[in-house]
Design a protein around this motif. Sequence first.
Motif, mmCIF file in Angstrom:
data_model
loop_
_atom_site.group_PDB
_atom_site.id
_atom_site.type_symbol
_atom_site.label_atom_id
_atom_site.label_comp_id
_atom_site.label_asym_id
_atom_site.label_seq_id
_atom_site.Cartn_x
_atom_site.Cartn_y
_atom_site.Cartn_z
ATOM 1 N N ALA A 91 4.520 8.307 -4.063
ATOM 2 C CA ALA A 91 5.654 7.710 -3.341
ATOM 3 C C ALA A 91 5.461 6.555 -2.288
ATOM 4 O O ALA A 91 5.357 6.746 -1.312
ATOM 5 N N PRO A 92 5.197 5.465 -2.853
ATOM 6 C CA PRO A 92 4.680 4.422 -2.097
ATOM 7 C C PRO A 92 5.741 4.053 -1.031
ATOM 8 O O PRO A 92 5.320 3.744 0.013
ATOM 9 N N LYS A 93 6.865 4.066 -1.303
ATOM 10 C CA LYS A 93 8.012 3.471 -0.266
ATOM 11 C C LYS A 93 8.408 4.390 0.720
ATOM 12 O O LYS A 93 8.519 4.398 1.789
ATOM 13 N N THR A 94 7.648 5.865 0.303
ATOM 14 C CA THR A 94 7.968 6.874 1.445
ATOM 15 C C THR A 94 6.601 6.809 2.249
ATOM 16 O O THR A 94 6.877 7.003 3.612
ATOM 17 N N MET A 95 5.526 6.474 1.668
ATOM 18 C CA MET A 95 4.197 6.545 2.551
ATOM 19 C C MET A 95 4.200 5.313 3.453
ATOM 20 O O MET A 95 3.820 5.428 4.521
ATOM 21 N N VAL A 96 4.596 4.051 2.772
ATOM 22 C CA VAL A 96 4.541 3.037 3.532
ATOM 23 C C VAL A 96 6.039 2.346 3.717
ATOM 24 O O VAL A 96 6.518 1.657 2.885
ATOM 25 N N LYS A 97 6.723 2.925 4.587
ATOM 26 C CA LYS A 97 8.103 2.331 4.787
ATOM 27 C C LYS A 97 8.245 0.902 5.107
ATOM 28 O O LYS A 97 7.593 0.313 5.798
ATOM 29 N N GLY A 98 9.156 0.219 4.234
ATOM 30 C CA GLY A 98 9.221 -1.232 4.456
ATOM 31 C C GLY A 98 8.224 -1.910 3.489
ATOM 32 O O GLY A 98 8.193 -3.263 3.678
ATOM 33 N N THR A 99 7.624 -1.260 2.842
ATOM 34 C CA THR A 99 6.408 -1.914 1.866
ATOM 35 C C THR A 99 7.375 -2.853 0.742
ATOM 36 O O THR A 99 8.413 -2.674 0.447
ATOM 37 N N SER A 100 6.827 -4.078 0.327
ATOM 38 C CA SER A 100 7.318 -5.042 -0.359
ATOM 39 C C SER A 100 7.137 -4.611 -1.894
ATOM 40 O O SER A 100 7.678 -5.045 -3.098
ATOM 41 N N MET A 101 6.621 -3.595 -1.962
ATOM 42 C CA MET A 101 5.962 -3.061 -3.339
ATOM 43 C C MET A 101 7.306 -2.192 -4.105
ATOM 44 O O MET A 101 7.801 -1.314 -3.380
ATOM 45 N N ALA A 102 7.728 -2.750 -5.117
ATOM 46 C CA ALA A 102 9.035 -2.205 -5.752
ATOM 47 C C ALA A 102 8.743 -0.972 -6.391
ATOM 48 O O ALA A 102 9.895 -0.198 -6.633
ATOM 49 N N PHE A 103 7.731 -0.723 -6.922
ATOM 50 C CA PHE A 103 7.439 0.802 -7.696
ATOM 51 C C PHE A 103 7.719 1.970 -7.147
ATOM 52 O O PHE A 103 7.376 2.123 -5.843
ATOM 53 N N ALA A 104 8.622 2.842 -7.782
ATOM 54 C CA ALA A 104 8.977 3.918 -7.136
ATOM 55 C C ALA A 104 8.219 5.029 -7.067
ATOM 56 O O ALA A 104 8.048 5.938 -6.421
ATOM 57 N N GLY A 105 6.844 5.115 -7.931
ATOM 58 C CA GLY A 105 5.801 5.986 -8.012
ATOM 59 C C GLY A 105 5.760 6.743 -9.235
ATOM 60 O O GLY A 105 6.420 6.548 -10.213
ATOM 61 N N ILE A 106 4.728 7.627 -9.353
ATOM 62 C CA ILE A 106 4.470 8.503 -10.509
ATOM 63 C C ILE A 106 4.594 9.901 -10.050
ATOM 64 O O ILE A 106 4.122 10.146 -8.984
ATOM 65 N N ARG A 107 5.586 10.759 -10.803
ATOM 66 C CA ARG A 107 5.917 11.901 -10.585
ATOM 67 C C ARG A 107 4.773 13.062 -11.139
ATOM 68 O O ARG A 107 4.810 13.903 -10.312
ATOM 69 N N LYS A 108 4.095 12.623 -12.052
ATOM 70 C CA LYS A 108 3.120 13.586 -12.685
ATOM 71 C C LYS A 108 1.772 13.577 -12.227
ATOM 72 O O LYS A 108 1.199 12.444 -12.087
ATOM 73 N N GLY A 109 1.309 14.564 -11.479
ATOM 74 C CA GLY A 109 -0.091 14.794 -10.830
ATOM 75 C C GLY A 109 -1.064 14.465 -11.951
ATOM 76 O O GLY A 109 -2.014 13.817 -11.490
ATOM 77 N N GLU A 110 -0.924 14.713 -13.139
ATOM 78 C CA GLU A 110 -1.858 14.541 -14.427
ATOM 79 C C GLU A 110 -1.917 12.970 -14.301
ATOM 80 O O GLU A 110 -3.429 12.714 -14.599
ATOM 81 N N GLU A 111 -0.931 12.444 -14.355
ATOM 82 C CA GLU A 111 -0.938 10.951 -14.711
ATOM 83 C C GLU A 111 -1.469 10.198 -13.747
ATOM 84 O O GLU A 111 -2.258 9.194 -13.691
ATOM 85 N N ILE A 112 -1.218 10.760 -12.542
ATOM 86 C CA ILE A 112 -1.939 10.072 -11.240
ATOM 87 C C ILE A 112 -3.484 10.171 -11.209
ATOM 88 O O ILE A 112 -4.411 9.351 -10.869
ATOM 89 N N ALA A 113 -3.771 11.568 -11.531
ATOM 90 C CA ALA A 113 -5.431 11.734 -11.785
ATOM 91 C C ALA A 113 -5.953 10.770 -12.751
ATOM 92 O O ALA A 113 -7.017 10.400 -12.472
ATOM 93 N N ASP A 114 -5.099 10.565 -13.872
ATOM 94 C CA ASP A 114 -5.651 9.536 -14.974
ATOM 95 C C ASP A 114 -5.827 8.073 -14.517
ATOM 96 O O ASP A 114 -6.731 7.344 -14.671
ATOM 97 N N LEU A 115 -4.857 7.810 -13.682
ATOM 98 C CA LEU A 115 -4.757 6.427 -13.173
ATOM 99 C C LEU A 115 -6.026 6.287 -12.249
ATOM 100 O O LEU A 115 -6.571 4.980 -12.239
ATOM 101 N N ILE A 116 -6.215 7.069 -11.508
ATOM 102 C CA ILE A 116 -7.142 7.012 -10.544
ATOM 103 C C ILE A 116 -8.715 7.016 -11.247
ATOM 104 O O ILE A 116 -9.329 6.093 -10.895
ATOM 105 N N ALA A 117 -8.799 7.769 -12.204
ATOM 106 C CA ALA A 117 -10.122 7.873 -13.001
ATOM 107 C C ALA A 117 -10.074 6.309 -13.582
ATOM 108 O O ALA A 117 -11.174 5.937 -13.614
ATOM 109 N N TYR A 118 -9.008 5.615 -14.092
ATOM 110 C CA TYR A 118 -9.106 4.284 -14.619
ATOM 111 C C TYR A 118 -9.476 3.404 -13.424
ATOM 112 O O TYR A 118 -10.378 2.512 -13.686
ATOM 113 N N LEU A 119 -9.033 3.415 -12.310
ATOM 114 C CA LEU A 119 -9.137 2.585 -11.485
ATOM 115 C C LEU A 119 -10.580 2.628 -10.901
ATOM 116 O O LEU A 119 -11.263 1.644 -10.580
#
Length: 126
Positions: A91-119
């Motif tokens: 939840a980028p916009k919730t965590m950093v209120k006023g961020t210019s990042m338009a991305f709404a976020g990733i809902r699935k914890g599994e997908e977040i873990a996979d993305l972090i592994a890639y990064l």
Amino acid sequence: MPRKFLTLLALAVVALPAHAEGDAVAGKKAFRKCAACHTVETGNRVGPNLAGIGGRPVASVDGFRYSPAMKDFAADGKVWDEALLAQYLAAPKTMVKGTSMAFAGIRKGEEIADLIAYLKDPASAP
């Protein structure tokens, strides 16, 4: 019957840490959502370069102009570790209120873990 339940429960608990690591190959696919604005190669796009983001201070990529909200978020010395990345990606916009990042976020914890592994290691995902 209780013994089977306990066995299944034990197997489930043992399986959790392995998944928490994420899958870099699946993370490369998840990164497609980010690739319009970010890269793990050299240079910046609309968003900052994400190469080596793990362990990097927030809002610290040279040559990138961060929003005032992201600069404020970074002001107390935050560092992008896995926990902070996971929270932000959800939840980028919730965590950093006023961020210019338009991305709404990733809902699935599994997908977040996979993305972090890639990064953490983009080269591990051919």
